[in-house]
Design a protein around this motif. Sequence first.
Motif, PDB file in Angstrom:
ATOM      1  N   ASP A  38       7.430  -1.090  12.326  1.00 23.31           N
ATOM      2  CA  ASP A  38       7.122  -2.522  12.362  1.00 23.31           C
ATOM      3  C   ASP A  38       5.847  -2.833  11.593  1.00 23.31           C
ATOM      4  N   ARG A  39       4.827  -1.991  11.770  1.00 24.12           N
ATOM      5  CA  ARG A  39       3.583  -2.235  11.032  1.00 24.12           C
ATOM      6  C   ARG A  39       3.795  -2.090   9.532  1.00 24.12           C
ATOM      7  N   ALA A  40       4.555  -1.075   9.147  1.00 25.01           N
ATOM      8  CA  ALA A  40       4.813  -0.872   7.718  1.00 25.01           C
ATOM      9  C   ALA A  40       5.574  -2.061   7.134  1.00 25.01           C
ATOM     10  N   ARG A  41       6.524  -2.581   7.870  1.00 23.74           N
ATOM     11  CA  ARG A  41       7.281  -3.733   7.372  1.00 23.74           C
ATOM     12  C   ARG A  41       6.376  -4.949   7.208  1.00 23.74           C
ATOM     13  N   SER A  42       5.507  -5.201   8.217  1.00 25.18           N
ATOM     14  CA  SER A  42       4.586  -6.336   8.114  1.00 25.18           C
ATOM     15  C   SER A  42       3.655  -6.178   6.919  1.00 25.18           C
ATOM     16  N   ALA A  43       3.196  -4.935   6.689  1.00 21.97           N
ATOM     17  CA  ALA A  43       2.293  -4.695   5.566  1.00 21.97           C
ATOM     18  C   ALA A  43       2.990  -4.938   4.227  1.00 21.97           C
ATOM     19  N   THR A  44       4.235  -4.469   4.077  1.00 22.96           N
ATOM     20  CA  THR A  44       4.937  -4.662   2.812  1.00 22.96           C
ATOM     21  C   THR A  44       5.221  -6.142   2.551  1.00 22.96           C
ATOM     22  N   VAL A  45       5.555  -6.886   3.593  1.00 27.88           N
ATOM     23  CA  VAL A  45       5.790  -8.327   3.420  1.00 27.88           C
ATOM     24  C   VAL A  45       4.508  -9.023   2.983  1.00 27.88           C
ATOM     25  N   SER A  46       3.380  -8.669   3.625  1.00 22.31           N
ATOM     26  CA  SER A  46       2.103  -9.286   3.270  1.00 22.31           C
ATOM     27  C   SER A  46       1.700  -8.949   1.838  1.00 22.31           C
ATOM     28  N   ILE A  47       1.865  -7.667   1.454  1.00 25.36           N
ATOM     29  CA  ILE A  47       1.506  -7.258   0.088  1.00 25.36           C
ATOM     30  C   ILE A  47       2.381  -7.977  -0.928  1.00 25.36           C
ATOM     31  N   ALA A  48       3.656  -8.076  -0.642  1.00 23.61           N
ATOM     32  CA  ALA A  48       4.557  -8.760  -1.573  1.00 23.61           C
ATOM     33  C   ALA A  48       4.146 -10.219  -1.752  1.00 23.61           C
ATOM     34  N   ASP A  49       3.777 -10.896  -0.654  1.00 22.98           N
ATOM     35  CA  ASP A  49       3.332 -12.297  -0.753  1.00 22.98           C
ATOM     36  C   ASP A  49       2.074 -12.412  -1.598  1.00 22.98           C
ATOM     37  N   LYS A  50       1.115 -11.514  -1.381  1.00 20.07           N
ATOM     38  CA  LYS A  50      -0.125 -11.558  -2.153  1.00 20.07           C
ATOM     39  C   LYS A  50       0.131 -11.298  -3.633  1.00 20.07           C
ATOM     40  N   LEU A  51       0.980 -10.309  -3.925  1.00 20.39           N
ATOM     41  CA  LEU A  51       1.274 -10.002  -5.328  1.00 20.39           C
ATOM     42  C   LEU A  51       1.942 -11.188  -6.015  1.00 20.39           C
TER      43      LEU A  51
END
Length: 725
Positions: free
Chosen positions: A452-465
């Motif tokens: 769950d943490r990894a998924r939240s992190a990837t979503v956040s990184i994708a939004d920032k990128l």
Amino acid sequence: MSRITEIVRGDLKAAGRNVMTGIVLFGLVVIPMLFAVFNVLASWDPFSRTDELKIAVASADKGHESDLAPISLNLGDQVLSQLSRNEQIDWVITGTDDAVEGTKSGEYYASIVLPEDFSTSLLTFYTAGTEPTQLDLYTNEKKNALSTVLTEQGAEGVITQINDTFAEIIGSVGLGVVSSLDNYLEEDDTKAAIDRIEARVENIGVQLRAGAQTMRSLTGMLDSTAPLLEGAGNIARAAGAQFDDTGSDLGGGADATDSLDSTLRSAAASLEEALSSTADSYSAVGDRLDSLFDSAGNAGTGTAATFTDLAARVQQQTDGFRAVRETLDDTVGAPLPAGAQAGYDRALAGLDAAIDRSDDLHDRLTQTAQDLTDDTADAQASRQSVQDALDRASSAVDSAVTSYRQDLQPQMTQLGDTLDDLGDSIGTVREDLEGVTASFADSPGSLQETLDRARSATVSIADKLEEHADRFEEMADALSTAGETGDFSKLARAAGDDPQALASQLAAPVAVDREAVFPVASFGAGMTPLYVTLSLWVGALLTAVFVRPRVDGEGETYTRAQAYLGRFGIFALTGLAQATMVALGMIVFVQVGAAHPFLFTLCCWVTSLVFQLIVYTLVLSLGSAGKAVAVLLLVLQVSGGGGAYPLQLLPGWFQVLSPWLPATHAIDAMRAAIAGVYRGDLWIELGILLLFAVPFLVLGLWLRGLLDGYNRTTTEAIEKTKVMA
């Protein structure tokens, strides 16, 4: 009690009649207040005047010429120009050699040298593999003990300001250069440079967009992993449940393994015991056989009963053989491997032979008993027939024992060991399944939580990128428009109209809203408990130096207890006066901002009385040695009391010693009075502090007489030196 008050009144009258005594007492009362006031004021706010700290800055920067535009930039010079106008630190602009030499001589607290590639490193930050810009920081650790902390850690002092100010100025200079490119870009020959910039910016946007797409793909992969993780968890939980369910194959098999192992070992023990006891029994019967037949003529009926009893016992042994034989046949034969079957068959054959011979012996004994009863037997013939039957039975039992020990016992032992190993393996698998099941659960640290943490992190990184990709695409459009229309104002706006404001934001992107739970007025206010405690101990020491602890007439006019308590009266009154002056000085003059002024004064009173009692008792009981002990306690309490540094930062033996020092509890009580009481902590610390008075009261009232000889010897030795007093 009247004798005690008589001593106190006499001391007060003597002090009032003598001017010099009054002056000394006044000094004893004032000195602790001066000690505390001066130290607290000196440390009131040492970090508010960092603008008077000299920090040298030198630049060896050679500048940089970009391949995007044919202009040479020297950011080091611009940084020095900005620092010369900064008033947070006393910046001294100088050369490299002078900066380093001045730091060594102590002229500067520290020096910063910008390296030769300073501009190049800053202006090529976007290039892959570029390392962060390195600045050379020189600190003079000899100049001041606190300077090392300030320059190396930078947590609460000067270096924090240096870093923030320096980062802000560097950011301002760098962004200002980008903004000022507008002037250069207005020239006619900048089209090629614009094209190169546009291509690079557009490429960065594409790469950021690709990175965002990769993050989205990774998010999808993580989403698809969730069902697999859930299925694996279900499998592990189902397998674990199978082990716990005795009705299932796995659970029943685990229990059956333990049961079979127990049965094998029980059967082996029973067979060994039965064979051994039978051999011993037959041997005993053989030893008594001759005597039984010899007595048959005298007591035929009694001998017949004996033979009947022997026959019954032989039958019991035979029945035991049959029970063991059935157990072996039911439980041992099937689990044995094929290679052990021949030995098992031989052991059973030997056991069957022993059973047959035992039956024959039983019949022979029964018949002999009947013949003796009927008086029809030939004694010699009966004796021989019984002896032959007994020999055959004994021989059969011995053969069965030998066959069991050689053919069956090793196989049963090996099988039992194998079953033990199998049981251990089953237990290990069960524990492994429990661990795997726990790792799949939704508990902290589990695979599900990590996923769950990894998924939240990837979503956040994708939004920032994607956000940054949009900004770079916007800048690429602005560059394209500027190249086509000749209007470069949009490019300047893309970098920012106010580089100073943007630099400030970059230098400190995160702000901390500090909320003190128990606030104090300043750093000096936080140090007040330590300095007040030390001042009261010093006051007690000075009182013991100037006031005689021993009363004239002790042991004659007054008892020891009366003299002790009576003279302590002048010490106690002096201590209360000292504590009152110190408390008023802190509250009224220094204005430490105590949350509870009266409780702070009460803490000073209690602390001073306890300190006066301790020092007074030591000096009265030990003489000059008592003064030395009081000074030693002062030395230990300066750091051991935990007034300046947290105890956790001090050596381990300090942490062990601290609770046994009265200053520790006095300091904690005063902290509660100044900053605020929490769950009665002030009263708890005062109670512990008062407990320190108990052993010294015992020493002064009862145990002091044991030290009279020591005091006389010490006093005579000191007087003989004609130097010490």
